[in-house]
Design a protein around this motif. Structure first.
Motif, PDB file in Angstrom:
ATOM      1  N   GLY A 336       0.818  -1.215   0.000  1.00  0.00           N
ATOM      2  CA  GLY A 336       0.000   0.000   0.000  1.00  0.00           C
ATOM      3  C   GLY A 336       0.846   1.257   0.000  1.00  0.00           C
ATOM      4  O   GLY A 336       0.311   2.358   0.066  1.00  0.00           O
ATOM      5  N   TRP A 337       2.170   1.070  -0.105  1.00  0.00           N
ATOM      6  CA  TRP A 337       3.113   2.201  -0.056  1.00  0.00           C
ATOM      7  C   TRP A 337       3.947   2.224  -1.338  1.00  0.00           C
ATOM      8  O   TRP A 337       5.103   1.814  -1.347  1.00  0.00           O
ATOM      9  N   PRO A 338       3.378   2.688  -2.455  1.00  0.00           N
ATOM     10  CA  PRO A 338       4.119   2.657  -3.725  1.00  0.00           C
ATOM     11  C   PRO A 338       5.379   3.514  -3.724  1.00  0.00           C
ATOM     12  O   PRO A 338       6.278   3.287  -4.534  1.00  0.00           O
ATOM     13  N   GLY A 339       5.449   4.472  -2.820  1.00  0.00           N
ATOM     14  CA  GLY A 339       6.661   5.283  -2.697  1.00  0.00           C
ATOM     15  C   GLY A 339       7.604   4.777  -1.630  1.00  0.00           C
ATOM     16  O   GLY A 339       8.608   5.420  -1.331  1.00  0.00           O
ATOM     17  N   GLY A 340       7.308   3.596  -1.050  1.00  0.00           N
ATOM     18  CA  GLY A 340       8.110   3.067   0.048  1.00  0.00           C
ATOM     19  C   GLY A 340       7.552   3.502   1.382  1.00  0.00           C
ATOM     20  O   GLY A 340       7.065   4.627   1.536  1.00  0.00           O
ATOM     21  N   ASP A 346      12.619  -2.814   4.657  1.00  0.00           N
ATOM     22  CA  ASP A 346      12.154  -2.837   3.268  1.00  0.00           C
ATOM     23  C   ASP A 346      12.773  -3.950   2.423  1.00  0.00           C
ATOM     24  O   ASP A 346      12.662  -3.929   1.201  1.00  0.00           O
ATOM     25  N   LYS A 347      13.387  -4.929   3.067  1.00  0.00           N
ATOM     26  CA  LYS A 347      14.059  -5.988   2.306  1.00  0.00           C
ATOM     27  C   LYS A 347      13.091  -6.728   1.391  1.00  0.00           C
ATOM     28  O   LYS A 347      13.443  -7.105   0.277  1.00  0.00           O
ATOM     29  N   GLU A 354      13.715   4.522   2.091  1.00  0.00           N
ATOM     30  CA  GLU A 354      14.403   5.810   2.006  1.00  0.00           C
ATOM     31  C   GLU A 354      14.890   6.053   0.578  1.00  0.00           C
ATOM     32  O   GLU A 354      15.206   5.114  -0.144  1.00  0.00           O
ATOM     33  N   PRO A 355      14.966   7.301   0.151  1.00  0.00           N
ATOM     34  CA  PRO A 355      14.587   8.515   0.899  1.00  0.00           C
ATOM     35  C   PRO A 355      13.070   8.665   0.983  1.00  0.00           C
ATOM     36  O   PRO A 355      12.338   8.073   0.196  1.00  0.00           O
TER      37      PRO A 355
END
Length: 640
Positions: A336-340, A346-347, A354-355
């Protein structure tokens, strides 16, 4: 995903010898080289080469390569005699849609072929004389010894030339009635299906089969279903292209996309032992789930063995281990976080934490592709406080109805009258525009003024949709790439000027994310050209400091969808988010209800997009994952 070209050969289950290339340009160069070699060989024998030529988008790169060989390698066409397959009837030779004009623009005006050695069916013949004309056309072919090499494309009905379903294998050159699907596919060239001629003069199937050598080409995902029927199906009148199976020297040349439904590409494990990599394992397991109607984690050893995947089981089994591997890979695509997601491990996520926030550029080939194809993700990126830019690559000005122009100029005239502004100038403009539109021929190029107005209509709609999604207006970039600005369906070749525009924007923004349309099946190829420009621009920027920290995500939506096994980032949408995406698409009023270029799919763009997003979510659900309302899928482009 690696898009670099390399030829691939298969020889399984195909009833016609087939060559498959990664990209259409490679296949086109292969065909052009065959023709050039034949021309030179015949010249050495003091003989002529008789070519049967095709029109449409399929052979254009072949002709471009032959022109290059003529200009750079001295390839002469003095000993070439040509016969074209077909022509609309009736059709004036100077009309925009005329195949006479097409051949002149695409080939004949650029090479040294003698004019009297060119033959194209005449769309101006009186109807009473057509039958005799067709017999004479056959006689001319026979007089020169028959056709040496015949080039073919293929229509969605399986037609070759304009030989529609029901054509007999011994048919000769004749006047025929076009199939409804053929006319629908030609509608974009004529700016409306109602303007497409109902008839055409075409070489017959028998005429084609009399050629010494036949090369049929097909490019793009849209041709994949009919290519499967043609190459792997039975010979039958309902698919005239299947008659090529009976020719001793026929060959089919494809790109990966058009070959996608062939057994050798879709399910190669059914034919031979495979070199199993992660991508192929995932593809096979997803296919197996759909075959046995089970989620991933319920597949058994018996399922693998009974469906031709025992080799995979032997190398990587038992089934539980393979199932778990693929399940985890697919699970990790969902985010649900396409921008990270900030401050998160986040592996196993498709995007980096980041960033944060990130700078993102969404490239939209037409002014509505951003919201049609990834509107939900676009909204999500804005809500997560990323700096989102949208770059509209073309004006989209040919896809606006003339009535909309009159309506908008009428508004300006009434506005000026109401507020006491320069009324005379507005009235004159409205008068001139109405007169031009009333006298306009189908497909006629608009005046510069009308093209500008149509571009402004689409620009205003794009602004409204982007504002609704929360994108700041100062982050909207209208690039108006020069290749598009012809006022015609046919565009100019991509130039360095086009690429420079993209390079300038990339270097200005220095994005952490680039989103681009990987949907390559739009009717006029604009998406394909726009993507090529982005790839070229990224290559030019490859030494820039920001480049190594930039992910490129390819979206689809208006014309097709990624397969589940291909998706590397799946962004779920709630019912509310899907409804908001729909409302953003509705801001493009000129494309609502009945777009000028709908393509073969009769649904409106919002319907196509919504149903595909829901379809993707349903497939994830059937594979054993959480049930979502809709999912937008992305594939990461890797420049390897």
């Amino acid at each position: 995903m690696n898009y670099r070209a390399s030829e691939t050969r298969f020889s399984y289950y195909e009833n016609i010898p087939t060559k498959i290339f990664d990209e259409s340009i490679q296949g086109s160069k292969y065909v052009a080289q065959l023709i050039a070699d034949a021309i030179r060989r015949k010249k050495d024998q003091n003989d002529s080469l008789v070519l049967g030529l095709a029109t449409g988008s399929t052979p254009t790169d072949v002709y471009a390569e032959l022109i290059r060989m003529h200009e750079e390698e001295g390839l002469s066409f003095q000993n070439v005699i040509t016969f074209n397959l077909d022509e609309y009837y009736p059709m004036q030779p100077k009309s925009l849609q005329s195949y006479v004009r097409f051949m002149e623009e695409q080939l004949f005006n650029h090479v040294d072929i003698p004019e009297d050695q060119v033959h194209i069916p005449d769309g101006t013949i009186e109807e009473d004389n057509v039958e005799q004309y067709c017999r004479d056309y056959e006689h001319k072919i026979a007089e020169v010894g028959g056709i040496d090499i015949q080039l073919l494309g293929i229509g969605r009905t399986g037609h070759i030339g304009f030989n529609e379903p029901g054509s007999r294998p011994d048919s000769k050159t004749r006047l025929i009635t076009l199939d409804k699907i053929t006319r629908k596919d030609a509608a974009s060239d004529f700016f409306g299906e109602e303007y497409v001629p109902r008839r055409a003069i075409t070489m017959g199937v028998g005429t084609i089969l009399d050629a010494d050598q036949i090369i049929m080409m097909a490019w793009g995902e849209g041709k994949a279903p009919i290519i499967k029927e043609t190459i792997e199906g039975e010979v039958r009148e309902s698919v005239p292209a299947t008659y090529l199976q009976n020719h001793e020297n026929a060959e089919v040349v494809l790109d990966n996309a058009s070959a996608d439904e062939l057994i050798c590409k879709k399910t190669p494990w059914l034919l031979r032992s495979c070199d199993w990599d992660d991508q192929l394992i995932r593809k096979a397991v997803v296919w197996l789930c759909q075959e046995v109607d089970k989620p991933v984690l319920k597949l058994t050893d018996e399922d693998y063995n009974e469906h031709g995947m025992g080799d995979l089981l032997t190398q990587y089994g038992p089934a539980y281990d393979i199932n778990l591997k693929v399940f985890n890979e697919l699970q990790h695509t969902i985010t649900g976080w396409p921008g990270g997601k900030p401050n998160a491990e986040d592996k196993n996520r498709p995007e980096r934490a980041e960033p944060f926030p990130k700078r993102a550029i969404v490239f939209s080939p037409h002014p509505d592709d951003d919201v049609i194809s990834m509107g939900g993700t676009l909204i999500r990126l804005v809500e997560h406080d990323h700096e989102v830019h949208v770059a509209y690559q073309t004006s989209g000005n040919i896809a606006v109805f003339d009535d909309d122009v009159v309506r908008f100029v009428d508004f300006v005239s009434d506005y000026n009258d109401t507020f006491g502004m320069e009324q005379e100038e507005a009235d004159n403009m409205l008068k001139d525009i109405k007169q031009f539109i009333n006298e306009k021929e189908p497909g006629q190029v608009d005046t510069d003024e009308i093209k500008e107005i149509k571009g402004l209509i689409r620009r205003g709609e794009a602004k409204a949709a982007a504002r609704y999604c929360g994108v700041s207006e100062d982050k909207l970039h209208f690039l108006d790439m020069p290749f598009y600005e012809t006022g015609r369906v046919k565009k100019k070749p991509l130039s360095q000027d086009d690429v420079d525009i993209i390079v300038e924007l990339l270097r200005e923004v220095q994005p952490h994310q680039v989103y681009a349309a990987g949907d390559l099946s739009d009717p006029h190829g604009t998406h394909r050209v726009c993507l090529k420009a982005i790839y070229s621009a990224l290559e030019e920027c490859s030494d820039d400091d920001w480049y190594d920290d930039c992910y490129v995500w390819l979206y689809r939506g208006a014309w097709q969808e990624w397969e589940i096994n291909e998706i590397e980032m799946a962004v779920p949408l709630s019912p509310e988010e899907l409804a908001k995406k729909r409302r953003a698409i509705f801001k493009h009023q000129s494309q609502k209800d009945r777009p000028l270029f709908p393509g073969p799919d009769e649904r409106e763009f919002w319907q196509r997009s919504e149903q595909r997003n829901r379809g993707t979510a349903k497939l994830y659900d059937q594979l054993g994952f959480a049930e979502y309302e809709a999912i937008e899928g992305f594939v990461q482009y890797k420049d390897e």
